[in-house]
Structures are given as structure tokens and as C-alpha cells.
Design a protein around this motif. Structure first.
Motif, PDB file in Angstrom:
ATOM      1  N   ASP A  51       0.862  -1.178   0.000  1.00 33.82           N
ATOM      2  CA  ASP A  51       0.000   0.000   0.000  1.00 33.82           C
ATOM      3  C   ASP A  51       0.902   1.233   0.000  1.00 33.82           C
ATOM      4  O   ASP A  51       1.793   1.361   0.846  1.00 33.82           O
ATOM      5  N   SER A  52       0.681   2.130  -0.930  1.00 32.11           N
ATOM      6  CA  SER A  52       1.544   3.313  -1.059  1.00 32.11           C
ATOM      7  C   SER A  52       1.566   4.160   0.206  1.00 32.11           C
ATOM      8  O   SER A  52       2.537   4.876   0.459  1.00 32.11           O
ATOM      9  N   ALA A  53       0.531   4.075   1.023  1.00 36.04           N
ATOM     10  CA  ALA A  53       0.468   4.879   2.248  1.00 36.04           C
ATOM     11  C   ALA A  53       1.601   4.541   3.219  1.00 36.04           C
ATOM     12  O   ALA A  53       1.996   5.388   4.019  1.00 36.04           O
ATOM     13  N   VAL A  54       2.147   3.325   3.152  1.00 36.15           N
ATOM     14  CA  VAL A  54       3.266   2.988   4.038  1.00 36.15           C
ATOM     15  C   VAL A  54       4.562   3.635   3.567  1.00 36.15           C
ATOM     16  O   VAL A  54       5.524   3.721   4.323  1.00 36.15           O
ATOM     17  N   ILE A  55       4.556   4.112   2.323  1.00 38.99           N
ATOM     18  CA  ILE A  55       5.732   4.782   1.765  1.00 38.99           C
ATOM     19  C   ILE A  55       5.567   6.299   1.858  1.00 38.99           C
ATOM     20  O   ILE A  55       6.461   7.016   2.265  1.00 38.99           O
ATOM     21  N   ASN A  56       4.382   6.775   1.461  1.00 46.89           N
ATOM     22  CA  ASN A  56       4.051   8.204   1.551  1.00 46.89           C
ATOM     23  C   ASN A  56       2.535   8.321   1.496  1.00 46.89           C
ATOM     24  O   ASN A  56       1.907   7.767   0.591  1.00 46.89           O
ATOM     25  N   GLY A  57       1.954   9.045   2.432  1.00 47.42           N
ATOM     26  CA  GLY A  57       0.505   9.209   2.493  1.00 47.42           C
ATOM     27  C   GLY A  57      -0.076   9.987   1.331  1.00 47.42           C
ATOM     28  O   GLY A  57      -1.279   9.921   1.075  1.00 47.42           O
ATOM     29  N   ASP A  58       0.753  10.705   0.616  1.00 44.73           N
ATOM     30  CA  ASP A  58       0.305  11.471  -0.546  1.00 44.73           C
ATOM     31  C   ASP A  58       0.577  10.652  -1.806  1.00 44.73           C
ATOM     32  O   ASP A  58       1.694  10.627  -2.315  1.00 44.73           O
TER      33      ASP A  58
END
Length: 187
Positions: free
Chosen positions: A168-175
């Protein structure tokens, strides 16, 4: 061999963009420079895979290569295979030049979150999978070569065959807008 290699993909034809994306600029920095910095922060070595016509435009001190003759012009999979073949390493972090908003913070988080049980680790945003901001384990060269020899050029198809963990991209950057690629100058 424990060397982590960054693969900066800069060989696309940029048809929709109208000029080579690698040399487009944001805030006075070229797209390739931004991607290079993001990879250089977490890699032991960075190799730029580019088109032969663009190779002379890069600074001489950078490691710039072109596709292996047998796979030349066959897209991102060819660039990844070329880099893996010519620059042996233990794993490869792939980033295309047309994702200029990815920084060293995102590459560092991707490395931290790497799924060691899969051959490839990539991210997915709420809207789409992002296959070319990813980590590839060494040992995929034979499968990549076979895929290209069979006419396979679709990155997502190969990734599914090889075994890919989608973070999930949110674990890398919330934007999630950070992970967009730029296909037109007005984006």
C-alpha cells in the motif's frame, strides 16, 4: 555480492511528452537528476539505462548504458534485464525518470518495507499499481530474457508471473500523488 543497484529507466521515446522526459525540468532540476538522487541515497551504485541518441546528453561521470542488442527498444523489461546483466548486484531498485516526485525518503521506505518472500516488491496507490517504482531480486534475468524472447513486453504481466508483493503506497508516503508519472508537459 551484497551490492544494491539503482536502475534509472530513461530510455522511453516520450511520444506524448514531445521531448525526452529525462531532461525536462521541475524547480530547476532535470527529471533524471531527481530520480538519480532518490536512488543514489539508498543504492551502492546507480546505472541509467537510456536510448543511444540520449546517452551523450548525460554527464560523462554517470554510468549510462543502452539496451542489450538482443532486446533493444523492447521497453522497461529490456532496460531492467540490461542493467541486471551488465551491473550484477544482490537486488535492484527501479525508478523511471518520469516519476520526479519520488525522493530519497520514498526509496528508503521502500527498502525498509521490501517483502523478502517475493521476487519483486512494488507499490499500489488507491487508484493503480505502480510497477516501475519497485525492488527486484537478483536471479530474474533468465525469466526476463525468456519473457522478452517470447514477445512479452508488459511489465505487469511479467511481475505477476515472477511473484510480486504489492505494498500500500500509504506505508511509503501518504500522498499518493508523489507516485504519479508525468506523460505530458502540462501535468
Amino acid at each position: 555480492m551484497t551490492e544494491r543497484i539503482g536502475i534509472l529507466l530513461s530510455g522511453g521515446e516520450s511520444r506524448r511528452f514531445g521531448s525526452p522526459k529525462a531532461f525536462a525540468e521541475i524547480d530547476g532540476e532535470k527529471f533524471y537528476e531527481r530520480a538519480y538522487q532518490a536512488l543514489d541515497a539508498v543504492c551502492d551504485r546507480v546505472v541509467i539505462v537510456s536510448h543511444p541518441e540520449l546517452q551523450p546528453r548525460f554527464p560523462m561521470e554517470l554510468d549510462v548504458i543502452t539496451d542489450l542488442p538482443a532486446v533493444a527498444g523492447q521497453g522497461p523489461l529490456a532496460g531492467i534485464l540490461t542493467a541486471m546483466t551488465q551491473r550484477p548486484g544482490s537486488c535492484y531498485i527501479v525508478l523511471p525518470c518520469d516519476m520526479p516526485f519520488v525522493t530519497s525518503a520514498e526509496t528508503a521506505r521502500l527498502v525498509e518495507q521490501m517483502d523478502k518472500t517475493q521476487n519483486i516488491t512494488a507499490i499500489r496507490t488507491p487508484d493503480a499499481r505502480v510497477p516501475l517504482f519497485s525492488i527486484w531480486k537478483t536471479g530474474l534475468q533468465k525469466a526476463l530474457k525468456k519473457e522478452l524472447e517470447a514477445g512479452g513486453r508488459r511489465v505487469m504481466v511479467f511481475m505477476e508471473k515472477a511473484g510480486t508483493a504489492w505494498l500500500d503506497s500509504a506505508v511509503i508516503n501518504g500522498d499518493s500523488s508523489v507516485f504519479r508519472n508525468i506523460n505530458r508537459p502540462d501535468e
